[in-house]
Scaffold this motif. Sequence first.
Motif: not given
Length: 203
Positions: A1-4, A171-180, A184-194, A196-200
């Motif tokens: 996340s930080d490297a990205t 401004k875009v966000k990551l979303a997950i589709t569960v049961g149709g 929206i997944l808030e970037e503060t909840m995503l922890g690490g990973g590329e 999260a870094g892009l959203l920050r």
Amino acid sequence: SDATRYSYMQQLESLFPSGANGLGASVSDMLNAYSDITNAPTDLTARAVALARADEMAHRFRSTAEAINELRMGTTSQLKIDATAINNLAGQIAKTNEQIAIALGSGHTPNDLLDQRDQLIRDLNKYVQTTNIKADDGSLSIFLAGSQPLVLGKTVSPVSVVEDEFGDPAKVKLAITVGGVPRILEETMLGGGEVAGLLRFQN
């Protein structure tokens, strides 16, 4: 996340050079040219220089704005690429889960499949931080943002890149589709990973 985030911040920083090529220098040049007009209001050359300096300043601001917009679009594009990669890896994990459950059910220990799944999870965590829970049949359930199920056994809840809840196209966000139902997944909840870094960085 930080490297990205660091990589993209470097790109943003490069759009604001210091010295003679910077925005500040062009503003100073224009103001100095207008100061020259104040000192010699009838001097046509001074007026021409002031107009040229104003045009140069406007050009630099336009160029910088276009470059920022390209960087923003590039960030959104990379987020979409990452979402596709996450879905592909999740699909492979779900398929491996199914194969592992079948093998264990028939009394075999599928070490190769277990190693393969571990590697897929490591690859997935490069994009987004996950947690997992092992089921009795040997399958793993993978969760994002604390409790959102990306993989449940052999079922995948796909992620996608969506506009934020206010419809801001910049401004875009990551979303997950569960049961149709997309969530929206808030970037503060995503922890690490590329992702999260892009959203920050986007914020």
